[in-house]
Design a protein around this motif. Structure first.
Motif, PDB file in Angstrom:
ATOM      1  N   THR A   1      -1.187   4.127   5.756  1.00 58.86           N
ATOM      2  CA  THR A   1      -2.023   4.749   4.738  1.00 58.86           C
ATOM      3  C   THR A   1      -1.159   5.174   3.564  1.00 58.86           C
ATOM      4  N   VAL A   2      -1.611   4.881   2.354  1.00 56.90           N
ATOM      5  CA  VAL A   2      -0.879   5.288   1.152  1.00 56.90           C
ATOM      6  C   VAL A   2      -1.061   6.791   0.949  1.00 56.90           C
ATOM      7  N   VAL A   3       0.031   7.538   0.936  1.00 58.88           N
ATOM      8  CA  VAL A   3      -0.032   8.989   0.742  1.00 58.88           C
ATOM      9  C   VAL A   3       0.398   9.386  -0.664  1.00 58.88           C
ATOM     10  N   ASP A   4       1.003   8.467  -1.404  1.00 60.92           N
ATOM     11  CA  ASP A   4       1.410   8.722  -2.787  1.00 60.92           C
ATOM     12  C   ASP A   4       1.102   7.458  -3.589  1.00 60.92           C
ATOM     13  N   VAL A   5      -0.051   7.443  -4.238  1.00 59.46           N
ATOM     14  CA  VAL A   5      -0.527   6.238  -4.920  1.00 59.46           C
ATOM     15  C   VAL A   5       0.420   5.843  -6.045  1.00 59.46           C
ATOM     16  N   GLU A   6       0.819   6.800  -6.869  1.00 58.79           N
ATOM     17  CA  GLU A   6       1.671   6.484  -8.013  1.00 58.79           C
ATOM     18  C   GLU A   6       3.011   5.906  -7.564  1.00 58.79           C
ATOM     19  N   MET A   7       3.618   6.518  -6.558  1.00 56.29           N
ATOM     20  CA  MET A   7       4.906   6.021  -6.079  1.00 56.29           C
ATOM     21  C   MET A   7       4.753   4.648  -5.421  1.00 56.29           C
ATOM     22  N   ALA A   8       3.644   4.433  -4.713  1.00 53.55           N
ATOM     23  CA  ALA A   8       3.412   3.129  -4.092  1.00 53.55           C
ATOM     24  C   ALA A   8       3.262   2.045  -5.153  1.00 53.55           C
ATOM     25  N   GLN A   9       2.586   2.364  -6.259  1.00 50.15           N
ATOM     26  CA  GLN A   9       2.445   1.400  -7.349  1.00 50.15           C
ATOM     27  C   GLN A   9       3.801   1.063  -7.964  1.00 50.15           C
ATOM     28  N   ARG A  10       4.609   2.072  -8.202  1.00 59.23           N
ATOM     29  CA  ARG A  10       5.932   1.838  -8.791  1.00 59.23           C
ATOM     30  C   ARG A  10       6.807   1.024  -7.852  1.00 59.23           C
ATOM     31  N   MET A  11       6.726   1.334  -6.563  1.00 60.33           N
ATOM     32  CA  MET A  11       7.517   0.588  -5.582  1.00 60.33           C
ATOM     33  C   MET A  11       7.091  -0.876  -5.542  1.00 60.33           C
ATOM     34  N   LEU A  12       5.784  -1.118  -5.469  1.00 55.19           N
ATOM     35  CA  LEU A  12       5.282  -2.494  -5.425  1.00 55.19           C
ATOM     36  C   LEU A  12       5.626  -3.257  -6.700  1.00 55.19           C
TER      37      LEU A  12
ATOM     38  N   LEU B   1       0.959 -13.390 -11.863  1.00 60.61           N
ATOM     39  CA  LEU B   1      -0.298 -12.827 -11.373  1.00 60.61           C
ATOM     40  C   LEU B   1      -1.184 -12.355 -12.519  1.00 60.61           C
ATOM     41  N   ARG B   2      -0.567 -11.877 -13.598  1.00 60.98           N
ATOM     42  CA  ARG B   2      -1.361 -11.397 -14.732  1.00 60.98           C
ATOM     43  C   ARG B   2      -2.100 -12.532 -15.434  1.00 60.98           C
ATOM     44  N   ARG B   3      -1.647 -13.764 -15.216  1.00 63.05           N
ATOM     45  CA  ARG B   3      -2.324 -14.903 -15.840  1.00 63.05           C
ATOM     46  C   ARG B   3      -3.682 -15.193 -15.202  1.00 63.05           C
ATOM     47  N   LYS B   4      -3.902 -14.647 -13.987  1.00 63.26           N
ATOM     48  CA  LYS B   4      -5.193 -14.847 -13.338  1.00 63.26           C
ATOM     49  C   LYS B   4      -6.267 -14.070 -14.100  1.00 63.26           C
ATOM     50  N   PRO B   5      -7.339 -14.715 -14.548  1.00 63.19           N
ATOM     51  CA  PRO B   5      -8.354 -13.993 -15.334  1.00 63.19           C
ATOM     52  C   PRO B   5      -9.061 -12.914 -14.517  1.00 63.19           C
ATOM     53  N   LEU B   6      -9.233 -13.149 -13.236  1.00 65.66           N
ATOM     54  CA  LEU B   6      -9.877 -12.154 -12.367  1.00 65.66           C
ATOM     55  C   LEU B   6      -9.061 -12.082 -11.076  1.00 65.66           C
ATOM     56  N   LEU B   7      -8.010 -11.279 -11.129  1.00 66.59           N
ATOM     57  CA  LEU B   7      -7.086 -11.187 -10.001  1.00 66.59           C
ATOM     58  C   LEU B   7      -7.747 -10.457  -8.835  1.00 66.59           C
ATOM     59  N   ARG B   8      -7.822 -11.139  -7.711  1.00 64.33           N
ATOM     60  CA  ARG B   8      -8.367 -10.537  -6.495  1.00 64.33           C
ATOM     61  C   ARG B   8      -7.244 -10.354  -5.481  1.00 64.33           C
ATOM     62  N   ALA B   9      -7.284  -9.252  -4.770  1.00 63.34           N
ATOM     63  CA  ALA B   9      -6.253  -8.940  -3.787  1.00 63.34           C
ATOM     64  C   ALA B   9      -6.906  -8.566  -2.463  1.00 63.34           C
ATOM     65  N   ALA B  10      -6.198  -8.853  -1.379  1.00 59.46           N
ATOM     66  CA  ALA B  10      -6.622  -8.442  -0.039  1.00 59.46           C
ATOM     67  C   ALA B  10      -5.538  -7.557   0.552  1.00 59.46           C
ATOM     68  N   ALA B  11      -5.926  -6.567   1.316  1.00 66.05           N
ATOM     69  CA  ALA B  11      -4.963  -5.635   1.897  1.00 66.05           C
ATOM     70  C   ALA B  11      -5.395  -5.258   3.304  1.00 66.05           C
ATOM     71  N   THR B  12      -4.428  -5.008   4.144  1.00 67.43           N
ATOM     72  CA  THR B  12      -4.719  -4.553   5.502  1.00 67.43           C
ATOM     73  C   THR B  12      -4.927  -3.049   5.499  1.00 67.43           C
ATOM     74  N   THR B  13      -5.747  -2.592   6.402  1.00 66.55           N
ATOM     75  CA  THR B  13      -5.986  -1.162   6.556  1.00 66.55           C
ATOM     76  C   THR B  13      -6.105  -0.854   8.038  1.00 66.55           C
ATOM     77  N   PRO B  14      -5.562   0.276   8.508  1.00 64.93           N
ATOM     78  CA  PRO B  14      -5.626   0.600   9.933  1.00 64.93           C
ATOM     79  C   PRO B  14      -7.056   0.724  10.436  1.00 64.93           C
ATOM     80  N   HIS B  15      -7.224   0.495  11.711  1.00 63.49           N
ATOM     81  CA  HIS B  15      -8.552   0.597  12.310  1.00 63.49           C
ATOM     82  C   HIS B  15      -9.067   2.033  12.211  1.00 63.49           C
ATOM     83  N   ASP B  16     -10.342   2.163  11.856  1.00 64.30           N
ATOM     84  CA  ASP B  16     -11.012   3.458  11.730  1.00 64.30           C
ATOM     85  C   ASP B  16     -10.350   4.358  10.693  1.00 64.30           C
ATOM     86  N   SER B  17      -9.765   3.767   9.653  1.00 65.73           N
ATOM     87  CA  SER B  17      -9.194   4.596   8.589  1.00 65.73           C
ATOM     88  C   SER B  17     -10.325   5.241   7.794  1.00 65.73           C
TER      89      SER B  17
END
Length: 347
Positions: A76-87, A99-115
């Motif tokens: 779980t991301v606990v610090d959104v701003e720091m996670a963005q800078r790290m990524l 990636l910025r060249r994609k007109p509609l960039l779509r992303a998929a991400a994993t999330t823990p069960h029952d988050s």
């Protein structure tokens, strides 16, 4: 959190934000990022000094004005701003430009069960801040099962154990969905902490750095198995004097120290099996349990589960990257949905 395979095929990038490591899969390029989820920040200026491997090496070795942050905890991301800078720094300027060249960039991400919804929202905001216009969330258990080649879409039971740094997730899957699952707040960090506490209380010894996995340092990769060495020498710092000291530790005693955290994992597996329909449990007699995650390679853990459950236990071929590779397989369209009404096609 329910998302179709058709929606995932429209995504361009898949991200697995873990407490230990961050992995990024880009469609057409494969796995492009596999680094520790760590960032070092200068508290005086707010500047980012290092991310990934180099930042992890700085843990416990920095002056007061440098803070080593871990923006992800338990998946779980606990610090959104720091996670963005790290990524942003892990991806690099060249890849971000592509990636910025994609007109509609779509992303998929994993999330823990029952988050909870707040945790899911934090993951979405992290990727939206990097330019994603739409973010699809996939349960880590399903992504990991796909990544290690389990027949998730078949009408048979498959059991998967995701051994993470902060949590352990166990589930029984059938027909592409989770039948029953349990999230246990015990992971590789708790196992490492048990070894640290044992050495501190029994031998008055502190290990040199938490950035080194103390379990592997103490056991040299084989100590948890009965066939491993009877004892091993460990170097650390004396609790009383602060001087360097070496002690010889019996590996049998270390196995006993790990009994408490591993018991919680066994209890979670037992609860999942009790809640599972009998027909599916019968399928597991042959299929057994598949272990994935960074802590799945803990020496002797598979033998412990095999003895406790009486079922076959196997470790996935690449347990560390199963979740992100499973997401990548969905993005590439390599996973076909099960046809639930084949008679209609015959007509």
């Amino acid at each position: 959190m329910t998302v179709s395979l058709e929606q995932l095929r429209r995504c361009h990038v898949a991200v697995d934000l873990g407490a230990a490591r961050t992995r990024v899969f880009v469609k057409g390029a494969g796995l492009v990022v596999d680094e520790p989820s760590v960032a070092a920040v200068n508290t005086r200026t707010g500047a980012l000094i290092a991310v990934g491997e180099f930042a992890e090496k700085m843990t416990g070795r920095t002056p007061d004005y440098i803070r080593v942050a871990r923006p992800v905890s338990g998946g779980t991301v606990v610090d959104v701003e720091m996670a963005q800078r790290m990524l942003r720094h892990l991806l690099g300027e060249k890849l971000r430009r592509q990636l910025r060249r994609k007109p509609l960039l779509r992303a998929a991400a994993t999330t823990p069960h029952d988050s909870d919804p707040l945790a899911q929202r934090a993951t979405i905001e992290t990727l939206v801040g990097l330019g994603a216009r739409r973010v699809e969330l996939v349960d880590t258990l399903i992504a990991a099962a796909v990544g290690c080649g389990l027949p998730v879409e078949e009408p048979t039971a498959t059991m998967i154990l995701v051994c993470g740094a902060a949590t352990t997730q166990v589930a029984v899957l059938s027909l592409g969905s989770i039948v029953t699952a349990e999230r246990i707040p015990v992971g590789g960090n708790a196992i490492d902490h048990a070894v640290i506490q044992y050495l501190r209380h029994q031998h008055e010894l502190m290990l040199p750095s938490q950035s080194v996995r103390p379990l592997q340092l103490a056991l040299h990769g084989t100590g948890l198995t009965p066939d491993g060495p009877a004892s091993t020498e460990i170097h650390g710092r004396d609790v009383a004097t602060g001087l360097a000291r070496s002690v010889v530790v019996e590996t049998a005693a270390v196995r006993q120290a790990l009994h408490t955290p591993l018991t919680a994992v066994l209890d979670g597996i037992g609860k999942v099996l009790r809640d599972c329909p009998p027909d599916l449990v019968a399928d597991l007699v042959d299929g057994g349990i598949t272990m994935v995650g960074g802590s799945a390679r803990l020496p002797g853990l598979d033998e412990l589960l095999r003895d406790a459950t009486g079922m076959p236990v196997r470790i996935a071929e690449s347990p560390d990257t199963c979740a992100v590779l499973g997401l990548g397989a969905m993005l590439d369209g390599r996973i076909q949905p099960l046809t639930l009404n084949p008679l209609a096609e015959a007509e």
